[in-house]
Scaffold this active site. Structure first.
Site, short mmCIF file in Angstrom:
data_model
loop_
_atom_site.label_atom_id
_atom_site.label_comp_id
_atom_site.label_asym_id
_atom_site.label_seq_id
_atom_site.Cartn_x
_atom_site.Cartn_y
_atom_site.Cartn_z
N GLY A 9 0.86 -1.05 0.03
CA GLY A 9 0.01 -0.06 -0.04
C GLY A 9 0.90 1.42 0.08
N GLY A 12 -0.04 5.32 -1.21
CA GLY A 12 -1.09 6.03 -0.52
C GLY A 12 -0.49 7.30 0.09
CD GLN A 13 -2.60 11.54 4.31
OE1 GLN A 13 -3.26 10.78 4.77
NE2 GLN A 13 -2.61 12.72 4.65
CG ASP A 35 -0.54 1.09 -4.04
OD1 ASP A 35 -0.13 1.66 -2.91
OD2 ASP A 35 -1.70 0.61 -4.58
CG ASP A 53 -5.09 -7.82 -4.70
OD1 ASP A 53 -5.26 -7.39 -3.44
OD2 ASP A 53 -6.00 -8.07 -5.49
CE1 TYR A 143 -9.36 2.65 8.67
CE2 TYR A 143 -10.05 4.10 10.17
CZ TYR A 143 -9.04 3.84 9.49
OH TYR A 143 -7.64 4.26 9.53
CE LYS A 147 -6.72 0.68 10.21
NZ LYS A 147 -5.62 -0.02 9.71
P1 NAD Z 1 -4.31 5.60 1.71
O1 NAD Z 1 -5.77 5.07 1.16
O2 NAD Z 1 -3.83 6.84 1.12
O3 NAD Z 1 -3.33 4.31 0.88
C1 NAD Z 1 -3.55 3.24 0.76
C2 NAD Z 1 -2.86 2.43 -0.34
O4 NAD Z 1 -3.33 1.04 -0.40
C3 NAD Z 1 -3.32 2.99 -1.50
O5 NAD Z 1 -2.33 3.20 -2.48
C4 NAD Z 1 -3.88 1.60 -2.47
O6 NAD Z 1 -3.68 1.78 -3.85
C5 NAD Z 1 -3.36 0.53 -1.61
N1 NAD Z 1 -4.39 -0.56 -1.48
C6 NAD Z 1 -5.82 -0.50 -1.34
N2 NAD Z 1 -6.07 -2.14 -1.87
C7 NAD Z 1 -4.92 -2.73 -1.99
C8 NAD Z 1 -4.85 -4.05 -2.17
N3 NAD Z 1 -5.67 -4.98 -2.28
N4 NAD Z 1 -3.42 -4.39 -2.14
C9 NAD Z 1 -2.40 -3.48 -2.28
N5 NAD Z 1 -2.53 -2.25 -2.32
C10 NAD Z 1 -3.72 -1.73 -1.97
O7 NAD Z 1 -4.02 5.04 2.93
P2 NAD Z 1 -3.04 5.81 4.17
O8 NAD Z 1 -3.69 7.12 4.50
O9 NAD Z 1 -1.73 5.94 3.56
O10 NAD Z 1 -3.38 4.83 5.47
C11 NAD Z 1 -2.31 3.57 5.33
C12 NAD Z 1 -2.84 3.07 6.72
O11 NAD Z 1 -2.72 3.80 8.10
C13 NAD Z 1 -4.14 2.40 6.53
O12 NAD Z 1 -4.38 1.11 7.27
C14 NAD Z 1 -4.98 3.44 7.56
O13 NAD Z 1 -6.16 2.66 8.26
C15 NAD Z 1 -3.98 3.81 8.55
N6 NAD Z 1 -4.09 5.18 9.13
C16 NAD Z 1 -4.23 6.20 8.15
C17 NAD Z 1 -4.51 7.30 8.69
C18 NAD Z 1 -4.34 8.58 8.26
O14 NAD Z 1 -4.67 9.64 8.27
N7 NAD Z 1 -3.92 8.49 6.84
C19 NAD Z 1 -4.80 7.63 10.09
C20 NAD Z 1 -4.90 6.51 11.09
C21 NAD Z 1 -4.58 5.11 10.24
C1 AKB Z 2 -9.70 8.33 9.15
O1 AKB Z 2 -10.21 9.69 8.90
O2 AKB Z 2 -10.41 7.39 8.33
C2 AKB Z 2 -8.16 8.13 9.01
C3 AKB Z 2 -8.00 7.68 10.31
C4 AKB Z 2 -8.23 8.82 11.63
O3 AKB Z 2 -7.92 6.60 10.57
N1 AKB Z 2 -7.72 9.42 8.81
#
Ligand code: NAD
Ligand code: AKB
Length: 319
Positions: A9, A12-13, A35, A53, A143, A147
């Site tokens: 993944g 992503g962000q 990814d 995947d 979600y 978690k």
């Molecule tokens: P994001 O949605 O920006 O990135 C997720 C990435 O996973 C994407 O690039 C997507 O293409 C890839 N993906 C989706 N399905 C897939 C699959 N089947 N196989 C491989 N890759 C796949 O998410 P993020 O913000 O980078 O978050 C990453 C993790 O951190 C997540 O578990 C999220 O719950 C957790 N998280 C994020 C935040 C936040 O604010 N960004 C906060 C709390 C927790």
């Molecule tokens: C969301 O808003 O879903 C995420 C998180 C706090 O897990 N940024």
């Protein structure tokens, strides 16, 4: 010899910044980004990329075993707002990938795993202010349920199969190098793009909704510090609270107005308000501080200044 690391993944962000930081620390060729996307994201082309995947269990297993991967950072998931629109798939994606990776570690194919949790593990009955590490947890979103279940399974695999899995309950993360992926806290990134474009911003949360947030640089540093700590310091194998910066939409708008006095915000709460209302307003992270010395660097003003200096509106057209 350096560990061989796979970030799942990575596009992503979080992944786009985490991969670059890990490569600086471990060497470009030792950190493999992966990814669903066919093409490697432009910013990650300084090292290896593979399309994988996480739901294809057999492919994941054979890649990790044949490449001799030591550590996995498992980031692929659906975030809170997107997950509410497709709960069945969110549950599948957020849980199945975790079991594939935990099982590989149980079989000793992996030495260490990072899997992120979220403040979404808390629910409407959780104390809202300075939410403790251990408290009532009755999440009301798919979600948050995924978690919380993930945290329980991580702890279970650690206790019963000696799996070295580590996790953080990230607050909402704020960054400028990639767009956020469908969460409830995304407003705190969106607002900067509109301010930079000279537009007003219509916020999907109400003005006094306080949520814990964190600037991405702090979140990446926390992740790497947790993963680099000696195993005996990691007392919590579900996930650590991290506090970050708590603020409301009105407070972040006021901070932006200090640099952009004409910037205006309006409020039009949608379905994400209910999700935000179920989450804490502020977090107690004293256990992360005591166990592995965590301390954040950025406050609201520091985060807003750096976002306004660096935000690139062209990302909007690419995203
Ligand atoms: P994001 O949605 O920006 O990135 C997720 C990435 O996973 C994407 O690039 C997507 O293409 C890839 N993906 C989706 N399905 C897939 C699959 N089947 N196989 C491989 N890759 C796949 O998410 P993020 O913000 O980078 O978050 C990453 C993790 O951190 C997540 O578990 C999220 O719950 C957790 N998280 C994020 C935040 C936040 O604010 N960004 C906060 C709390 C927790
Ligand atoms: C969301 O808003 O879903 C995420 C998180 C706090 O897990 N940024």
């Amino acid at each position: 010899m350096s560990s061989k690391i796979l970030v799942i993944g990575a596009g992503g962000q979080i992944g786009t910044e985490l991969v670059l930081s890990l490569r600086k620390l471990k060497g470009d060729q030792n950190v493999i980004a992966s990814d669903l996307k066919d093409e490697c994201p432009e910013s990650l082309k300084n090292g290896p990329y593979v399309k994988l995947d996480v739901l294809d269990r057999e492919m994941m297993r054979s890649y990790i075993i044949s490449e001799g991967i030591d550590e996995v950072y498992l980031l692929a998931a659906l975030l809170s707002a997107t997950a509410e629109k497709n709960p069945d798939f969110a549950w599948k994606l957020n849980m199945e990938g975790l079991f594939t990776i935990l099982d590989l570690a149980k079989e000793k194919h992996l030495k260490k795993i990072f899997w992120p949790s979220s403040i979404a593990v808390f629910g409407p009955s959780t104390p809202k202010v300075n939410t403790p590490q251990r408290t009532i947890m009755e999440p009301s979103t798919v979600y948050g349920i995924s978690k919380q279940a993930g945290e329980r399974w991580c702890e279970y695999y650690h206790n019963n199969f000696d799996v070295d899995v580590r996790s953080i309950r990230y607050p909402g993360l704020i960054s400028y190098t990639s767009l956020p992926g469908g969460g409830t806290t995304d407003y705190a990134v969106d607002i900067f793009y509109q301010a930079q474009l000279g537009n007003s911003y219509s916020c999907f949360l109400s003005e006094n909704t306080s949520l814990p947030m964190m600037y991405m640089e702090d979140a990446i540093r926390a992740t790497i510090e947790l993963m680099e700590s000696d195993a005996d310091k990691i007392k919590i194998r579900s996930a650590y609270n991290l506090a970050g910066i708590s603020f409301t939409p009105a407070e972040i708008a006021a901070e932006i107005q200090k640099s952009k006095p004409d910037f205006q915000i309006t409020y039009a709460p949608d379905f994400r308000q209910k999700i935000a209302d179920s989450w804490p307003g502020s977090i107690d992270d004293s256990e992360a501080n005591a166990d592995w010395g965590w301390k954040e660097k950025y406050d609201l003003q520091g985060m807003v200044d750096i976002m306004l200096q660096n935000i690139d509106i062209f990302l909007l057209s690419e995203g």
